[in-house]
Design a protein around this motif. Structure first.
Motif, PDB file in Angstrom:
ATOM      1  N   UNK A   1      -1.195  -4.783 -18.175  1.00  0.00           N
ATOM      2  CA  UNK A   1      -1.519  -6.205 -18.245  1.00  0.00           C
ATOM      3  C   UNK A   1      -2.237  -6.678 -16.984  1.00  0.00           C
ATOM      4  N   UNK A   2      -1.820  -6.140 -15.838  1.00  0.00           N
ATOM      5  CA  UNK A   2      -2.353  -6.619 -14.557  1.00  0.00           C
ATOM      6  C   UNK A   2      -3.511  -5.787 -14.038  1.00  0.00           C
ATOM      7  N   UNK A   3      -3.890  -4.720 -14.731  1.00  0.00           N
ATOM      8  CA  UNK A   3      -4.966  -3.855 -14.249  1.00  0.00           C
ATOM      9  C   UNK A   3      -6.268  -4.618 -14.233  1.00  0.00           C
ATOM     10  N   UNK A   4      -6.957  -4.552 -13.105  1.00  0.00           N
ATOM     11  CA  UNK A   4      -8.248  -5.204 -12.944  1.00  0.00           C
ATOM     12  C   UNK A   4      -9.313  -4.142 -12.715  1.00  0.00           C
ATOM     13  N   UNK A   5     -10.317  -4.122 -13.573  1.00  0.00           N
ATOM     14  CA  UNK A   5     -11.463  -3.253 -13.341  1.00  0.00           C
ATOM     15  C   UNK A   5     -12.654  -3.835 -14.081  1.00  0.00           C
ATOM     16  N   UNK A   6     -13.810  -3.615 -13.538  1.00  0.00           N
ATOM     17  CA  UNK A   6     -15.035  -4.115 -14.152  1.00  0.00           C
ATOM     18  C   UNK A   6     -15.347  -3.308 -15.397  1.00  0.00           C
TER      19      UNK A   6
ATOM     20  N   UNK B   1       1.303   3.473  -9.942  1.00  0.00           N
ATOM     21  CA  UNK B   1       0.198   2.928 -10.716  1.00  0.00           C
ATOM     22  C   UNK B   1       0.338   1.416 -10.875  1.00  0.00           C
ATOM     23  N   UNK B   2       1.576   0.950 -10.986  1.00  0.00           N
ATOM     24  CA  UNK B   2       1.794  -0.488 -11.118  1.00  0.00           C
ATOM     25  C   UNK B   2       1.379  -1.234  -9.852  1.00  0.00           C
ATOM     26  N   UNK B   3       1.833  -0.781  -8.704  1.00  0.00           N
ATOM     27  CA  UNK B   3       1.496  -1.503  -7.473  1.00  0.00           C
ATOM     28  C   UNK B   3       0.022  -1.357  -7.134  1.00  0.00           C
ATOM     29  N   UNK B   4      -0.634  -0.298  -7.615  1.00  0.00           N
ATOM     30  CA  UNK B   4      -2.056  -0.138  -7.338  1.00  0.00           C
ATOM     31  C   UNK B   4      -2.889  -1.210  -8.028  1.00  0.00           C
ATOM     32  N   UNK B   5      -2.358  -1.802  -9.087  1.00  0.00           N
ATOM     33  CA  UNK B   5      -3.088  -2.887  -9.738  1.00  0.00           C
ATOM     34  C   UNK B   5      -3.097  -4.155  -8.894  1.00  0.00           C
ATOM     35  N   UNK B   6      -2.203  -4.265  -7.923  1.00  0.00           N
ATOM     36  CA  UNK B   6      -2.161  -5.423  -7.035  1.00  0.00           C
ATOM     37  C   UNK B   6      -2.820  -5.131  -5.691  1.00  0.00           C
ATOM     38  N   UNK B   7      -2.840  -3.865  -5.273  1.00  0.00           N
ATOM     39  CA  UNK B   7      -3.390  -3.509  -3.966  1.00  0.00           C
ATOM     40  C   UNK B   7      -4.908  -3.420  -4.046  1.00  0.00           C
ATOM     41  N   UNK B   8      -5.570  -3.965  -3.052  1.00  0.00           N
ATOM     42  CA  UNK B   8      -7.030  -3.901  -2.987  1.00  0.00           C
ATOM     43  C   UNK B   8      -7.518  -2.778  -2.079  1.00  0.00           C
ATOM     44  N   UNK B   9      -6.694  -2.333  -1.169  1.00  0.00           N
ATOM     45  CA  UNK B   9      -7.068  -1.249  -0.264  1.00  0.00           C
ATOM     46  C   UNK B   9      -5.939  -0.227  -0.230  1.00  0.00           C
ATOM     47  N   UNK B  10      -6.255   0.955   0.310  1.00  0.00           N
ATOM     48  CA  UNK B  10      -5.244   1.987   0.439  1.00  0.00           C
ATOM     49  C   UNK B  10      -4.153   1.570   1.423  1.00  0.00           C
ATOM     50  N   UNK B  11      -4.514   0.792   2.428  1.00  0.00           N
ATOM     51  CA  UNK B  11      -3.512   0.313   3.375  1.00  0.00           C
ATOM     52  C   UNK B  11      -2.495  -0.584   2.678  1.00  0.00           C
ATOM     53  N   UNK B  12      -2.959  -1.461   1.799  1.00  0.00           N
ATOM     54  CA  UNK B  12      -2.031  -2.297   1.055  1.00  0.00           C
ATOM     55  C   UNK B  12      -1.146  -1.462   0.146  1.00  0.00           C
ATOM     56  N   UNK B  13      -1.699  -0.408  -0.445  1.00  0.00           N
ATOM     57  CA  UNK B  13      -0.894   0.459  -1.307  1.00  0.00           C
ATOM     58  C   UNK B  13       0.227   1.128  -0.521  1.00  0.00           C
TER      59      UNK B  13
ATOM     60  N   UNK C   1      -2.127   5.554  -4.028  1.00  0.00           N
ATOM     61  CA  UNK C   1      -3.315   5.753  -3.197  1.00  0.00           C
ATOM     62  C   UNK C   1      -4.475   6.270  -4.029  1.00  0.00           C
ATOM     63  N   UNK C   2      -4.208   7.219  -4.939  1.00  0.00           N
ATOM     64  CA  UNK C   2      -5.274   7.766  -5.774  1.00  0.00           C
ATOM     65  C   UNK C   2      -5.871   6.684  -6.659  1.00  0.00           C
ATOM     66  N   UNK C   3      -5.035   5.825  -7.225  1.00  0.00           N
ATOM     67  CA  UNK C   3      -5.539   4.794  -8.127  1.00  0.00           C
ATOM     68  C   UNK C   3      -6.383   3.773  -7.368  1.00  0.00           C
ATOM     69  N   UNK C   4      -5.959   3.387  -6.187  1.00  0.00           N
ATOM     70  CA  UNK C   4      -6.757   2.457  -5.385  1.00  0.00           C
ATOM     71  C   UNK C   4      -8.085   3.095  -5.002  1.00  0.00           C
ATOM     72  N   UNK C   5      -8.068   4.364  -4.683  1.00  0.00           N
ATOM     73  CA  UNK C   5      -9.312   5.067  -4.348  1.00  0.00           C
ATOM     74  C   UNK C   5     -10.229   5.152  -5.556  1.00  0.00           C
ATOM     75  N   UNK C   6      -9.667   5.324  -6.752  1.00  0.00           N
ATOM     76  CA  UNK C   6     -10.491   5.359  -7.964  1.00  0.00           C
ATOM     77  C   UNK C   6     -11.197   4.020  -8.165  1.00  0.00           C
ATOM     78  N   UNK C   7     -10.491   2.934  -7.903  1.00  0.00           N
ATOM     79  CA  UNK C   7     -11.133   1.624  -8.055  1.00  0.00           C
ATOM     80  C   UNK C   7     -12.191   1.401  -6.992  1.00  0.00           C
TER      81      UNK C   7
END
Length: 313
Positions: free
Chosen positions: A232-237, A143-155, A65-71
C-alpha cells in the motif's frame, strides 16, 4: 519469479555480501558461546532465543538497504512499467530473500546444534525451518520500512527505531510474566516476541506443540501484514509519471519482457544526439516512431498510446 531470480543473480554477484549474510549469525552465536561457555546454563537459555533474533536482524538490514538502492538506481521505476501489482513486486523480492534466508538458517542451525552444542529438543530441520521463517519475517519488515526510507542511511536508522524496542521486550532480558502490565501488552503486539518464543520452545519445551504452532501462526500473520502494508505504501514511478520512463508511454508492449526491451531502447534513444535520433525514425514533435523500436513497425504485440505531451529533446 522473474523478480526473485533477478534478486538472486544480483546478490550472487556480490560474494562478500552473501558471505556476510550467511556467516554473521554463525559468528555471533560462536561469540556468544565463547563468552558464556564457562557460565553454567547461560548459553543454554540465551542461545536458543538469540538464535531466532540474529537471522531476523541480518535479513532486515539486507532487504531494507537493497530495496532503497533499487529505488535510487531507477530499478523500481523500470519495474513499474511492467504489468505487475505492487504486492506481486514485493512478493518477488521476498522470494529472492527467502532463498537466502533458508541457506542462512540451515548453516546457522547446523553450527548451533552440531558444533556449538546448543540444546535442541526438536529435530534440527524444524529448528532451521523456524529460523528461516524468522529471517523471512525480517526481510518482510525490511521491505516495509524501505517504502518509507528515502536513503540507505534512513533505512539503517530504522533498525534501532524498530527492532531494538522489540529486542528489549521480547523476553530475553526480563521474562514476559515479570514485565509490568503495560509492557506485557506492548510485547504481545510485537512480532519478535513470537519469533523468540518459537525457537525457545523448540530448544527446551518440545511438549507444547500447540503453543509453538500459535507462535508460528502469529509470525506468519505479521509477515503477511508487513507485505500488505508495504504494497500500500510503496512509492515508485510508473510509465504515467515524468522521468526517464516517460517516452515509453507512446508504445506499450503487451509482453513484460518486450516491455523492458522497449523501455531500454527508448532510454538509449533519448540519450542519443538529436540528429541521430531523427535519422533513426523519430516522428515530428519528438514522438518515437514504432519502427525505431522494432525495426518493422507496430506488430500484434504492441499497442499505440497517445502521448499527453511531446518527449523533450
Amino acid at each position: 519469479m522473474a523478480t526473485a531470480r533477478r534478486v538472486l543473480v544480483q546478490t550472487g554477484g556480490d560474494p562478500a555480501g552473501v558471505v556476510l549474510v550467511l556467516c554473521v549469525p554463525c559468528g555471533l552465536l560462536a561469540l556468544l558461546r565463547a563468552l558464556f561457555g564457562r557460565v553454567p546454563g547461560v548459553f543454554d537459555r540465551v542461545g536458543p532465543q538469540l538464535f531466532g533474533v540474529f537471522p531476523l536482524i541480518v535479513m532486515f538490514m539486507a532487504a531494507s538497504i537493497v530495496m532503497v538502492r533499487e529505488r535510487a538506481g531507477g530499478t523500481l521505476e523500470r519495474l513499474g512499467c511492467l504489468p505487475l501489482r505492487r504486492v506481486e513486486l514485493l512478493v518477488g523480492y521476498l522470494l529472492g530473500f527467502g532463498v537466502l534466508a533458508v541457506l542462512q538458517a540451515g548453516v546457522t542451525a547446523v553450527l548451533a546444534a552440531g558444533v556449538l552444542g546448543m540444546p535442541v529438543a526438536a529435530p534440527v530441520v524444524v529448528l532451521g525451518a523456524t529460523a528461516a521463517l524468522n529471517a523471512v519475517l525480517g526481510a518482510a519488515m525490511g521491505l516495509l520500512v524501505s517504502t518509507f526510507a528515502r536513503t540507505e542511511f534512513q533505512a539503517v536508522e530504522y533498525l534501532p527505531a524498530l527492532l531494538l524496542p522489540q529486542f528489549l521486550l521480547c523476553g530475553l532480558f526480563v521474562p514476559h510474566p515479570q514485565m509490568p502490565a503495560a509492557l506485557q501488552t506492548v510485547s504481545d503486539l510485537l512480532p519478535m516476541t513470537y519469533a523468540v518464543e518459537a525457537t525457545a520452545r523448540l530448544a527446551t519445551r518440545p511438549a507444547a506443540p500447540g503453543a509453538y504452532f500459535t507462535d508460528i501462526t502469529v509470525v506468519s500473520g505479521f509477515l503477511v501484514l508487513a507485505i500488505a502494508i508495504g504494497a500500500v505504501t510503496l512509492r515508485h514511478r510508473t510509465c504515467d509519471s515524468t522521468g526517464p520512463a516517460q517516452g515509453l508511454r507512446r508504445w506499450q508492449p503487451r509482453s513484460g519482457a518486450l516491455h523492458l526491451f522497449a523501455f531500454t531502447v527508448v532510454r538509449e534513444g533519448r540519450n542519443r544526439p538529436r540528429a541521430t535520433r531523427g535519422a533513426a525514425g523519430a516522428a515530428p514533435g519528438g514522438v518515437l516512431h514504432p519502427r525505431w523500436c522494432t525495426g518493422a513497425g507496430p506488430g500484434p504485440w504492441m499497442r499505440p498510446v497517445l502521448p499527453s505531451a511531446p518527449v523533450p529533446p
